[in-house]
Design a protein around this motif. Structure first.
Motif, PDB file in Angstrom:
ATOM      1  N   LEU A  26       5.826  75.279 -35.071  1.00 18.86           N
ATOM      2  CA  LEU A  26       5.087  75.482 -36.314  1.00 18.86           C
ATOM      3  C   LEU A  26       5.456  76.843 -36.879  1.00 18.86           C
ATOM      4  O   LEU A  26       5.419  77.855 -36.164  1.00 18.86           O
ATOM      5  CB  LEU A  26       3.576  75.418 -36.065  1.00 18.86           C
ATOM      6  CG  LEU A  26       2.899  74.044 -36.070  1.00 18.86           C
ATOM      7  CD1 LEU A  26       3.469  73.159 -34.977  1.00 18.86           C
ATOM      8  CD2 LEU A  26       1.390  74.200 -35.902  1.00 18.86           C
ATOM      9  N   ASN A  27       5.791  76.841 -38.145  1.00 17.99           N
ATOM     10  CA  ASN A  27       6.127  78.094 -38.812  1.00 17.99           C
ATOM     11  C   ASN A  27       4.884  78.751 -39.390  1.00 17.99           C
ATOM     12  O   ASN A  27       4.615  79.925 -39.145  1.00 17.99           O
ATOM     13  CB  ASN A  27       7.166  77.835 -39.906  1.00 17.99           C
ATOM     14  CG  ASN A  27       7.710  79.107 -40.485  1.00 17.99           C
ATOM     15  OD1 ASN A  27       7.889  80.089 -39.775  1.00 17.99           O
ATOM     16  ND2 ASN A  27       7.973  79.122 -41.782  1.00 17.99           N
ATOM     17  N   THR A  28       4.104  77.994 -40.170  1.00 16.04           N
ATOM     18  CA  THR A  28       2.859  78.512 -40.736  1.00 16.04           C
ATOM     19  C   THR A  28       1.793  77.426 -40.682  1.00 16.04           C
ATOM     20  O   THR A  28       2.087  76.232 -40.632  1.00 16.04           O
ATOM     21  CB  THR A  28       3.035  78.964 -42.200  1.00 16.04           C
ATOM     22  OG1 THR A  28       3.462  77.838 -42.991  1.00 16.04           O
ATOM     23  CG2 THR A  28       4.065  80.075 -42.324  1.00 16.04           C
ATOM     24  N   LEU A  29       0.543  77.875 -40.732  1.00 18.24           N
ATOM     25  CA  LEU A  29      -0.608  76.984 -40.680  1.00 18.24           C
ATOM     26  C   LEU A  29      -1.646  77.502 -41.666  1.00 18.24           C
ATOM     27  O   LEU A  29      -1.812  78.722 -41.811  1.00 18.24           O
ATOM     28  CB  LEU A  29      -1.184  76.978 -39.260  1.00 18.24           C
ATOM     29  CG  LEU A  29      -2.366  76.054 -38.955  1.00 18.24           C
ATOM     30  CD1 LEU A  29      -1.914  74.593 -39.011  1.00 18.24           C
ATOM     31  CD2 LEU A  29      -2.934  76.378 -37.571  1.00 18.24           C
ATOM     32  N   ASN A  30      -2.340  76.576 -42.353  1.00 20.76           N
ATOM     33  CA  ASN A  30      -3.341  77.052 -43.311  1.00 20.76           C
ATOM     34  C   ASN A  30      -4.657  77.342 -42.609  1.00 20.76           C
ATOM     35  O   ASN A  30      -4.824  77.105 -41.408  1.00 20.76           O
ATOM     36  CB  ASN A  30      -3.515  76.052 -44.461  1.00 20.76           C
ATOM     37  CG  ASN A  30      -4.441  74.909 -44.093  1.00 20.76           C
ATOM     38  OD1 ASN A  30      -4.435  74.442 -42.959  1.00 20.76           O
ATOM     39  ND2 ASN A  30      -5.229  74.450 -45.055  1.00 20.76           N
ATOM     40  N   SER A  57      -7.597  76.040 -42.533  1.00 19.84           N
ATOM     41  CA  SER A  57      -8.402  74.968 -41.960  1.00 19.84           C
ATOM     42  C   SER A  57      -7.686  74.214 -40.846  1.00 19.84           C
ATOM     43  O   SER A  57      -8.299  73.408 -40.149  1.00 19.84           O
ATOM     44  CB  SER A  57      -8.794  73.968 -43.052  1.00 19.84           C
ATOM     45  OG  SER A  57      -7.669  73.205 -43.462  1.00 19.84           O
ATOM     46  N   GLY A  58      -6.387  74.443 -40.681  1.00 18.70           N
ATOM     47  CA  GLY A  58      -5.612  73.720 -39.683  1.00 18.70           C
ATOM     48  C   GLY A  58      -5.163  72.348 -40.128  1.00 18.70           C
ATOM     49  O   GLY A  58      -4.556  71.603 -39.349  1.00 18.70           O
ATOM     50  N   ALA A  59      -5.420  71.988 -41.386  1.00 21.32           N
ATOM     51  CA  ALA A  59      -5.079  70.643 -41.869  1.00 21.32           C
ATOM     52  C   ALA A  59      -3.652  70.551 -42.394  1.00 21.32           C
ATOM     53  O   ALA A  59      -3.089  69.463 -42.446  1.00 21.32           O
ATOM     54  CB  ALA A  59      -6.050  70.224 -42.977  1.00 21.32           C
ATOM     55  N   ARG A  60      -3.067  71.676 -42.778  1.00 18.14           N
ATOM     56  CA  ARG A  60      -1.734  71.667 -43.381  1.00 18.14           C
ATOM     57  C   ARG A  60      -0.856  72.708 -42.704  1.00 18.14           C
ATOM     58  O   ARG A  60      -1.354  73.745 -42.250  1.00 18.14           O
ATOM     59  CB  ARG A  60      -1.827  71.959 -44.886  1.00 18.14           C
ATOM     60  CG  ARG A  60      -2.460  70.832 -45.672  1.00 18.14           C
ATOM     61  CD  ARG A  60      -2.898  71.287 -47.048  1.00 18.14           C
ATOM     62  NE  ARG A  60      -3.980  72.256 -46.968  1.00 18.14           N
ATOM     63  CZ  ARG A  60      -5.261  71.934 -46.791  1.00 18.14           C
ATOM     64  NH1 ARG A  60      -5.594  70.674 -46.653  1.00 18.14           N
ATOM     65  NH2 ARG A  60      -6.188  72.858 -46.746  1.00 18.14           N
ATOM     66  N   LEU A  61       0.424  72.438 -42.676  1.00 18.01           N
ATOM     67  CA  LEU A  61       1.337  73.348 -41.993  1.00 18.01           C
ATOM     68  C   LEU A  61       2.740  73.218 -42.564  1.00 18.01           C
ATOM     69  O   LEU A  61       3.043  72.292 -43.318  1.00 18.01           O
ATOM     70  CB  LEU A  61       1.353  73.050 -40.492  1.00 18.01           C
ATOM     71  CG  LEU A  61       1.642  71.601 -40.058  1.00 18.01           C
ATOM     72  CD1 LEU A  61       3.131  71.298 -40.014  1.00 18.01           C
ATOM     73  CD2 LEU A  61       1.019  71.318 -38.701  1.00 18.01           C
ATOM     74  N   THR A  62       3.574  74.153 -42.195  1.00 25.70           N
ATOM     75  CA  THR A  62       5.014  74.019 -42.409  1.00 25.70           C
ATOM     76  C   THR A  62       5.684  74.135 -41.045  1.00 25.70           C
ATOM     77  O   THR A  62       5.220  74.875 -40.165  1.00 25.70           O
ATOM     78  CB  THR A  62       5.579  75.095 -43.349  1.00 25.70           C
ATOM     79  OG1 THR A  62       5.396  76.396 -42.758  1.00 25.70           O
ATOM     80  CG2 THR A  62       4.889  75.047 -44.699  1.00 25.70           C
ATOM     81  N   LEU A  63       6.754  73.390 -40.865  1.00 20.90           N
ATOM     82  CA  LEU A  63       7.483  73.389 -39.606  1.00 20.90           C
ATOM     83  C   LEU A  63       8.686  74.326 -39.693  1.00 20.90           C
ATOM     84  O   LEU A  63       9.290  74.495 -40.753  1.00 20.90           O
ATOM     85  CB  LEU A  63       7.970  71.976 -39.283  1.00 20.90           C
ATOM     86  CG  LEU A  63       6.889  70.921 -39.043  1.00 20.90           C
ATOM     87  CD1 LEU A  63       7.531  69.559 -38.836  1.00 20.90           C
ATOM     88  CD2 LEU A  63       6.011  71.291 -37.855  1.00 20.90           C
ATOM     89  N   GLY A  64       9.013  74.919 -38.566  1.00 16.55           N
ATOM     90  CA  GLY A  64      10.243  75.673 -38.504  1.00 16.55           C
ATOM     91  C   GLY A  64      11.429  74.741 -38.656  1.00 16.55           C
ATOM     92  O   GLY A  64      11.383  73.574 -38.259  1.00 16.55           O
ATOM     93  N   ALA A  65      12.493  75.232 -39.263  1.00 15.28           N
ATOM     94  CA  ALA A  65      13.667  74.391 -39.501  1.00 15.28           C
ATOM     95  C   ALA A  65      14.265  73.923 -38.186  1.00 15.28           C
ATOM     96  O   ALA A  65      14.344  74.675 -37.200  1.00 15.28           O
ATOM     97  CB  ALA A  65      14.706  75.155 -40.311  1.00 15.28           C
ATOM     98  N   GLU A  66      14.665  72.666 -38.153  1.00 15.14           N
ATOM     99  CA  GLU A  66      15.364  72.142 -36.988  1.00 15.14           C
ATOM    100  C   GLU A  66      16.769  72.752 -36.937  1.00 15.14           C
ATOM    101  O   GLU A  66      17.124  73.588 -37.772  1.00 15.14           O
ATOM    102  CB  GLU A  66      15.441  70.617 -37.089  1.00 15.14           C
ATOM    103  CG  GLU A  66      16.091  70.137 -38.366  1.00 15.14           C
ATOM    104  CD  GLU A  66      15.848  68.659 -38.617  1.00 15.14           C
ATOM    105  OE1 GLU A  66      15.449  67.952 -37.686  1.00 15.14           O
ATOM    106  OE2 GLU A  66      16.056  68.222 -39.754  1.00 15.14           O
ATOM    107  N   ARG A  67      17.559  72.352 -35.945  1.00 12.03           N
ATOM    108  CA  ARG A  67      18.900  72.906 -35.849  1.00 12.03           C
ATOM    109  C   ARG A  67      19.637  72.716 -37.182  1.00 12.03           C
ATOM    110  O   ARG A  67      19.669  71.626 -37.753  1.00 12.03           O
ATOM    111  CB  ARG A  67      19.696  72.235 -34.731  1.00 12.03           C
ATOM    112  CG  ARG A  67      21.087  72.866 -34.533  1.00 12.03           C
ATOM    113  CD  ARG A  67      21.953  72.064 -33.579  1.00 12.03           C
ATOM    114  NE  ARG A  67      21.394  72.054 -32.236  1.00 12.03           N
ATOM    115  CZ  ARG A  67      21.034  70.960 -31.589  1.00 12.03           C
ATOM    116  NH1 ARG A  67      21.152  69.772 -32.188  1.00 12.03           N
ATOM    117  NH2 ARG A  67      20.535  71.028 -30.373  1.00 12.03           N
ATOM    118  N   SER A  68      20.219  73.779 -37.678  1.00  8.90           N
ATOM    119  CA  SER A  68      20.886  73.732 -38.983  1.00  8.90           C
ATOM    120  C   SER A  68      22.023  74.744 -38.989  1.00  8.90           C
ATOM    121  O   SER A  68      22.160  75.564 -38.073  1.00  8.90           O
ATOM    122  CB  SER A  68      19.884  74.019 -40.103  1.00  8.90           C
ATOM    123  OG  SER A  68      19.188  75.231 -39.854  1.00  8.90           O
TER     124      SER A  68
END
Length: 752
Positions: A726-730, A732-743
């Motif tokens: 997990l890269n960031t979390l809001n 309330s814990g309901a929304r997030l952004t994921l860290g980039a996969e291998r790229s």
């Protein structure tokens, strides 16, 4: 009106701090003793550091800090453009990965008003970004195309930059003309299908003039989220006159345009720690990382412009006068579709997530004039390096309210459709707005007193007068204005003015010319309305003008050493930061608030930057952080609670090695321990949705090949081991952004 109580605190000597200070001093003393022996036995050997080390900087750009970094009693990290080039980094957020103790946040529903949103040492620092020593306002995701180096000063820094410097500050140093003709350019393409190009042109003219032009353009997706379009372009022309003479004039500007697809993030269903009352949802899989829950009509447009005139004049006898004038303006226009409540009814392929429409309209403006005088002189046998100045600032933020954003049906949880029908979409200004302005006049002085070759005293004082005024127009309700028709526009004005005094003091001992041990103490103050110039008449609100400024103090014991012929800088610091006058709710029945809250953050920070050998470069850092509420009442402000988004341990490493004249290899790693979202000690964490961001470690790699003296190719591979994190979390814990996969990213660089 709710009663408000305030209590002032004094910093007490703590046994734990004393023990830790002595421990750190003990670490430094053997190094000091060793260095003294070396100095005595090899006094006839004089070694000077290279003037052009790719990673290591000797000092900061600000004239307020006159000493080399090794003799500056404060934790300061400098990230040079060479590091960013090797990492293929294009934004300031990516640059900040090279220093520990910084965490990134996701705004509520992705609707943060700031492009670069982060905390430093447990406190928000998104409004403490400066460009060439002047505060940079606005909701801009800052690009690195025109950045010479990024300077990160940690710990309260009110004496340096004034109000609101709780965590420290980040200063971006612009690229300026030099007396050397050069042409550079890069083109790159990455796994997010982003195409990017930059150019850097420097030309001399006449005997003392030079012109420089930096530009960039990019378009495409985002690594890990190709569905998110990011388009940007920028131009930064600059002219210098009088280079190599006692009087130098720099005229430079920067203009950035961004047209992005805003990202409200992903639902946290299926993520470790996810919780929902529905048993079906608790056992459901996570959504595809490429899902987009917004609409095709969502947009984010950002314009940012600034113009600067800087004059430097050498008065003689070691004195230099600098005057800088800047006007800057930025605007954001965003309409975003955010995600909210999950519904699991029927077959899994029919489950939904509700959506809401949100708007941000914001204009920021700044007019600044700073004058600084640096002079070196002696009073008897005592040397002084004095830096003093005056700052005049006018800052404003205007945020109108927009309605008619339309409504949209809930999205399919696992197969959202950005082409879903949007009804009643007729965006228009309502006439309501918030208009905040702050005007500041400040004087400051810093003095480095050299008592002897071994002992220095450092002191600084800033005194400022500020006036903040907030004018607003809101729509009335039956409760707020019972005598008016509902929806009537009602104006109000709230203002506050005060004087703030901030200081810093330090004592520094040099056991050898290449090392120092120091003890420093500094403070900062954050009055109401500091973040966005928006005061509030609501009782208990931290921006109510009746509130006392929050006060932050920092004590730091550290040691710095330039080793390996002064090519490698090693640093270690033990710090304790306390923030007082935080808001706490004393009594829910009487709605009584108090400013009795106190937060403490303490830890150790280690750093290394420079060359191990002529072919081997390194930049590394490690930071521990123990952040707790020392005085509070209930909930997230209860005594004993931790601080959100404050990892106990963070570390970063980047290194490169030149195998031959053609090949260079590099790589690095980033580690972040768990970041707590739920910090209320009375709450059952097992029943909370994603109560924390789990710890993670990510590794990157680089290989570059120099085709000839003008052309080189570089391949960067990110997240080499394809770590899911997990890269960031809001909030309330309901929304997030994921860290980039291998790229991966491939870059071609050209230099003529």
């Amino acid at each position: 009106m709710s009663p408000i109580r305030s209590r002032k605190h004094t910093l007490a000597t703590q046994p734990l701090l004393n023990q830790s200070l002595f421990a750190l001093a003990a670490i430094g003393l053997p190094m000091a003793a060793s260095a003294q022996v070396a100095e005595k036995t090899m006094s006839e050997v004089k070694v000077e550091a290279s003037a052009d080390l790719p990673y290591k900087a000797e000092k900061v750009s600000s004239p307020k800090l006159t000493q080399p970094l090794v003799d500056t009693p404060q934790t300061i990290s400098i990230i040079k453009k060479e590091v960013l080039q090797e990492q293929g980094a294009s934004s300031i957020v990516e640059a900040l990965r090279n220093t520990p103790g910084i965490t990134m946040q996701l705004g509520e529903n992705g609707n943060t008003s700031a492009g670069d949103t982060f905390q430093m040492r447990g406190f928000s620092a998104q409004t403490s970004v400066f460009i060439d020593g002047i505060r940079d306002l606005g909701a801009v995701t800052r690009d690195a195309f025109n950045i010479e180096q990024v300077e990160v000063s940690k710990g309260p820094a009110g004496a340096d930059i004034g109000r609101g410097a709780t965590a420290g500050y980040i200063n971006l140093v612009s690229k300026l003309p030099s007396r050397e003709n050069s042409t550079g350019a890069t083109v790159s393409y990455n796994s997010g299908e982003t195409k990017r190009a930059t150019a850097d042109l420097n030309r001399t003219f006449g005997e003392t003039g030079a012109f420089r032009l930096n530009v960039y353009a990019q378009d495409g997706g985002q690594m890990g989220r190709k569905v998110i379009d990011r388009e940007g372009r920028g131009i930064a022309p600059s002219v210098a006159l009088g280079l190599g003479t006692p009087t130098r004039v720099y005229l430079f500007s920067q203009h950035v345009r961004q047209d992005n697809k805003p990202d409200g993030g992903l639902p946290s269903v299926g993520i470790p720690g996810f919780y929902n009352a529905s048993a079906s949802l608790r056992s459901a899989p996570r959504v595809d990382r490429e899902n987009y829950y917004g609409l095709n009509s969502d947009y984010e447009k950002i314009d940012a412009d600034m113009g600067t005139v800087k004059i430097e004049h050498e008065l003689g006898s070691g004195a230099t006068l600098t005057n800088t004038t800047r006007y800057g303006k930025s605007s954001m226009d965003r309409i975003l579709t955010g995600i909210n409540t999950l519904t699991a009814s029927g077959a899994q392929n029919t489950w939904t997530v509700s959506r809401s429409r949100q708007s941000v309209l914001q204009d920021n403006e700044i007019l600044a004039n700073t004058t600084n005088l640096v002079s070196a002189f002696k009073t008897g046998d005592v040397g002084h390096t004095l830096s003093a100045g005056i700052e005049l600032l006018s800052e404003s933020q205007f945020s109108p309210t927009r309605a008619g954003l339309g409504t949209v049906a809930a999205a399919n949880l696992y197969a959202p459709n950005p082409a879903d029908t949007l009804s009643a979409y007729a965006p228009a200004l309502t006439g309501a707005y918030t208009d905040g302005k702050t005007r500041t006049a400040a004087v400051y002085a810093f003095d480095t007193i050299e008592l002897s070759p071994q002992w220095q005293l450092n002191g600084g004082l800033r005194y400022e007068h500020y006036k903040t005024a907030t004018s607003s127009v809101t729509a009335s309700t039956a409760t707020s204005h019972p005598t008016l028709p509902v929806g009537s526009l009602v104006g109000s004005r709230v203002q506050a003015s005060d004087e703030l005094a901030s200081f810093k003091a330090g004592v520094l001992y040099k056991p050898a010319t290449n090392g120092s041990v120091y003890l420093s103490y500094a403070n900062s103050k954050t009055p109401p309305g500091s973040a966005n110039f928006s005061l509030s008449a609501t009782a208990g609100n931290i921006n109510n003008p009746n509130m006392e400024p929050q006060q932050t103090t920092n004590i730091e014991l550290g040691t710095k050493w330039d080793v390996l012929q002064n090519k490698l800088a090693l640093t270690a610091a033990l710090y304790r930061t306390e923030n007082e006058n935080e808001i706490t709710l004393l009594d829910t029945a009487t709605n009584t608030y108090s400013q009795l809250g106190k937060r403490r953050v303490e830890g150790v920070e280690l750093g290394a930057v420079g060359q191990i050998t002529d072919r081997w470069n390194i930049i590394a850092g490690l930071a521990t952080m123990d952040a707790t509420i020392k005085e509070g009442t209930t909930g997230n402000n209860a005594a004993g609670a931790a601080t959100r988004w404050s990892p106990d341990l963070s570390a970063t490493l980047w290194t490169s090695y030149k195998l031959s004249d053609q090949f260079t290899v590099g790589g690095g790693a980033r580690y972040m321990s768990k970041q707590k979202r739920v910090i209320d000690p009375s709450v059952d964490v097992s029943l909370q949705n994603v109560p924390s961001v789990p710890s993670y470690a990510v590794a990157d790699a680089m290989l570059s090949y120099k085709v000839n003296k003008n052309v080189s190719l570089q391949l960067n591979v990110y997240n080499v081991f394809d770590k899911f994190y997990l890269n960031t979390l809001n909030n309330s814990g309901a929304r997030l952004t994921l860290g980039a996969e291998r790229s991966a990213q491939l870059t071609a660089s050209f230099l003529f």
